[in-house]
Design a protein around this motif. Structure first.
Motif, PDB file in Angstrom:
ATOM      1  N   VAL A 117       0.842  -1.195   0.000  1.00  0.00           N
ATOM      2  CA  VAL A 117       0.000   0.000   0.000  1.00  0.00           C
ATOM      3  C   VAL A 117       0.881   1.249   0.000  1.00  0.00           C
ATOM      4  N   LEU A 118       1.941   1.230   0.799  1.00  0.00           N
ATOM      5  CA  LEU A 118       2.852   2.383   0.841  1.00  0.00           C
ATOM      6  C   LEU A 118       3.543   2.570  -0.501  1.00  0.00           C
ATOM      7  N   ASP A 119       3.996   1.475  -1.089  1.00  0.00           N
ATOM      8  CA  ASP A 119       4.641   1.570  -2.403  1.00  0.00           C
ATOM      9  C   ASP A 119       3.694   2.193  -3.420  1.00  0.00           C
ATOM     10  N   ASP A 120       2.460   1.715  -3.445  1.00  0.00           N
ATOM     11  CA  ASP A 120       1.479   2.229  -4.394  1.00  0.00           C
ATOM     12  C   ASP A 120       1.190   3.703  -4.134  1.00  0.00           C
ATOM     13  N   PHE A 121       0.985   4.072  -2.878  1.00  0.00           N
ATOM     14  CA  PHE A 121       0.662   5.453  -2.537  1.00  0.00           C
ATOM     15  C   PHE A 121       1.771   6.401  -2.985  1.00  0.00           C
ATOM     16  N   PHE A 122       3.019   6.066  -2.655  1.00  0.00           N
ATOM     17  CA  PHE A 122       4.111   6.977  -2.971  1.00  0.00           C
ATOM     18  C   PHE A 122       4.564   6.899  -4.426  1.00  0.00           C
ATOM     19  N   GLN A 123       4.049   5.940  -5.179  1.00  0.00           N
ATOM     20  CA  GLN A 123       4.226   5.982  -6.625  1.00  0.00           C
ATOM     21  C   GLN A 123       3.248   6.977  -7.237  1.00  0.00           C
ATOM     22  N   CYS A 124       2.121   7.186  -6.561  1.00  0.00           N
ATOM     23  CA  CYS A 124       1.100   8.116  -7.054  1.00  0.00           C
ATOM     24  C   CYS A 124       1.312   9.539  -6.561  1.00  0.00           C
ATOM     25  N   TYR A 125       1.829   9.696  -5.358  1.00  0.00           N
ATOM     26  CA  TYR A 125       1.966  11.017  -4.735  1.00  0.00           C
ATOM     27  C   TYR A 125       3.338  11.175  -4.100  1.00  0.00           C
ATOM     28  N   HIS A 126       3.937  12.346  -4.297  1.00  0.00           N
ATOM     29  CA  HIS A 126       5.159  12.698  -3.575  1.00  0.00           C
ATOM     30  C   HIS A 126       4.772  13.239  -2.207  1.00  0.00           C
ATOM     31  N   LEU A 127       5.696  13.202  -1.279  1.00  0.00           N
ATOM     32  CA  LEU A 127       5.408  13.637   0.081  1.00  0.00           C
ATOM     33  C   LEU A 127       4.932  15.089   0.107  1.00  0.00           C
ATOM     34  N   GLU A 178       3.958  10.828   6.846  1.00  0.00           N
ATOM     35  CA  GLU A 178       5.412  10.977   6.947  1.00  0.00           C
ATOM     36  C   GLU A 178       6.058   9.697   7.480  1.00  0.00           C
ATOM     37  N   ALA A 179       5.435   9.046   8.458  1.00  0.00           N
ATOM     38  CA  ALA A 179       5.974   7.783   8.972  1.00  0.00           C
ATOM     39  C   ALA A 179       5.956   6.712   7.881  1.00  0.00           C
ATOM     40  N   ALA A 180       4.885   6.678   7.101  1.00  0.00           N
ATOM     41  CA  ALA A 180       4.801   5.726   5.996  1.00  0.00           C
ATOM     42  C   ALA A 180       5.900   6.003   4.967  1.00  0.00           C
ATOM     43  N   PHE A 181       6.160   7.269   4.703  1.00  0.00           N
ATOM     44  CA  PHE A 181       7.214   7.649   3.765  1.00  0.00           C
ATOM     45  C   PHE A 181       8.576   7.160   4.268  1.00  0.00           C
ATOM     46  N   VAL A 182       8.835   7.340   5.550  1.00  0.00           N
ATOM     47  CA  VAL A 182      10.107   6.892   6.138  1.00  0.00           C
ATOM     48  C   VAL A 182      10.214   5.371   6.059  1.00  0.00           C
ATOM     49  N   LEU A 183       9.143   4.655   6.390  1.00  0.00           N
ATOM     50  CA  LEU A 183       9.165   3.191   6.297  1.00  0.00           C
ATOM     51  C   LEU A 183       9.459   2.731   4.880  1.00  0.00           C
ATOM     52  N   LYS A 184       8.768   3.324   3.916  1.00  0.00           N
ATOM     53  CA  LYS A 184       8.954   2.956   2.513  1.00  0.00           C
ATOM     54  C   LYS A 184      10.365   3.275   2.043  1.00  0.00           C
ATOM     55  N   THR A 185      10.858   4.466   2.384  1.00  0.00           N
ATOM     56  CA  THR A 185      12.193   4.880   1.956  1.00  0.00           C
ATOM     57  C   THR A 185      13.269   4.012   2.590  1.00  0.00           C
ATOM     58  N   LEU A 239      13.319   0.603   0.906  1.00  0.00           N
ATOM     59  CA  LEU A 239      13.953   0.622  -0.412  1.00  0.00           C
ATOM     60  C   LEU A 239      15.462   0.736  -0.308  1.00  0.00           C
ATOM     61  N   SER A 240      15.937   1.452   0.710  1.00  0.00           N
ATOM     62  CA  SER A 240      17.386   1.601   0.871  1.00  0.00           C
ATOM     63  C   SER A 240      17.983   0.415   1.610  1.00  0.00           C
ATOM     64  N   GLY A 241      17.139  -0.511   2.067  1.00  0.00           N
ATOM     65  CA  GLY A 241      17.621  -1.673   2.792  1.00  0.00           C
ATOM     66  C   GLY A 241      18.131  -1.319   4.175  1.00  0.00           C
ATOM     67  N   ASP A 242      17.788  -0.144   4.668  1.00  0.00           N
ATOM     68  CA  ASP A 242      18.225   0.353   5.977  1.00  0.00           C
ATOM     69  C   ASP A 242      19.739   0.442   6.093  1.00  0.00           C
ATOM     70  N   ARG A 243      20.460   0.330   4.981  1.00  0.00           N
ATOM     71  CA  ARG A 243      21.917   0.436   5.054  1.00  0.00           C
ATOM     72  C   ARG A 243      22.326   1.861   5.387  1.00  0.00           C
ATOM     73  N   ASN A 244      21.864   2.801   4.618  1.00  0.00           N
ATOM     74  CA  ASN A 244      22.159   4.208   4.850  1.00  0.00           C
ATOM     75  C   ASN A 244      20.874   5.004   4.696  1.00  0.00           C
ATOM     76  N   PRO A 245      20.007   4.949   5.726  1.00  0.00           N
ATOM     77  CA  PRO A 245      18.758   5.687   5.581  1.00  0.00           C
ATOM     78  C   PRO A 245      19.012   7.169   5.401  1.00  0.00           C
ATOM     79  N   PRO A 246      18.172   7.851   4.631  1.00  0.00           N
ATOM     80  CA  PRO A 246      18.368   9.275   4.385  1.00  0.00           C
ATOM     81  C   PRO A 246      18.346  10.076   5.685  1.00  0.00           C
ATOM     82  N   ASP A 247      19.023  11.215   5.660  1.00  0.00           N
ATOM     83  CA  ASP A 247      19.030  12.127   6.801  1.00  0.00           C
ATOM     84  C   ASP A 247      17.827  13.044   6.664  1.00  0.00           C
TER      85      ASP A 247
END
Length: 123
Positions: free
Chosen positions: A43-53, A96-103, A106-114
């Motif tokens: 659901v998060l993937d679909d939502f953020f493919q349709c809308y930017h934060l 915003e929490a959904a955006f962070v989870l999705k991001t 996708l980054s594999g939690d290796r280097n999450p964005p700041d």
């Protein structure tokens, strides 16, 4: 008067309004498919493919201003306006929490964005 449902609706695919006071549906997801129930991140993937934060924030703000400022609005009383503003803030936090989870996923939690920098670009 309609009788309450007594059988499980696990194979039931709901379509229609999601505001429902039926006892078995009152606090259950109604729009999610079986696949989405098994993997809510779809659901998060679909939502953020349709809308930017930022676009989501803009749409939420437009909804809020229409609700609290339109003539004949459902929010004519100060307490109602306050409740809508509070709800708006909570929905924005969820998005915003959904955006962070999705991001992070996708980054594999290796280097999450700041996210502390307002200049950080969105995924």
């Amino acid at each position: 008067m309609e009788e309450p449902l007594t059988k499980s609706a696990s194979n039931f695919n709901f379509s229609g309004k999601t505001y429902n006071k039926h006892p078995q549906w009152y606090n259950q997801p109604l729009r999610l498919s079986e696949e989405q129930l098994d993997n809510p991140l779809l659901v998060l993937d679909d939502f953020f493919q349709c809308y930017h934060l930022n676009e989501t924030r803009e749409l939420l703000w437009q909804w809020l201003t229409a609700i609290i400022s339109s003539p004949g609005s459902i929010s004519s009383e100060p307490l109602e306006r306050s409740n809508h503003i509070y709800f708006y803030e909570k929905i924005e936090e969820i998005i915003e929490a959904a955006f962070v989870l999705k991001t992070n996923r996708l980054s594999g939690d290796r280097n999450p964005p700041d996210y502390s920098s307002p200049l950080n670009s969105e995924a």
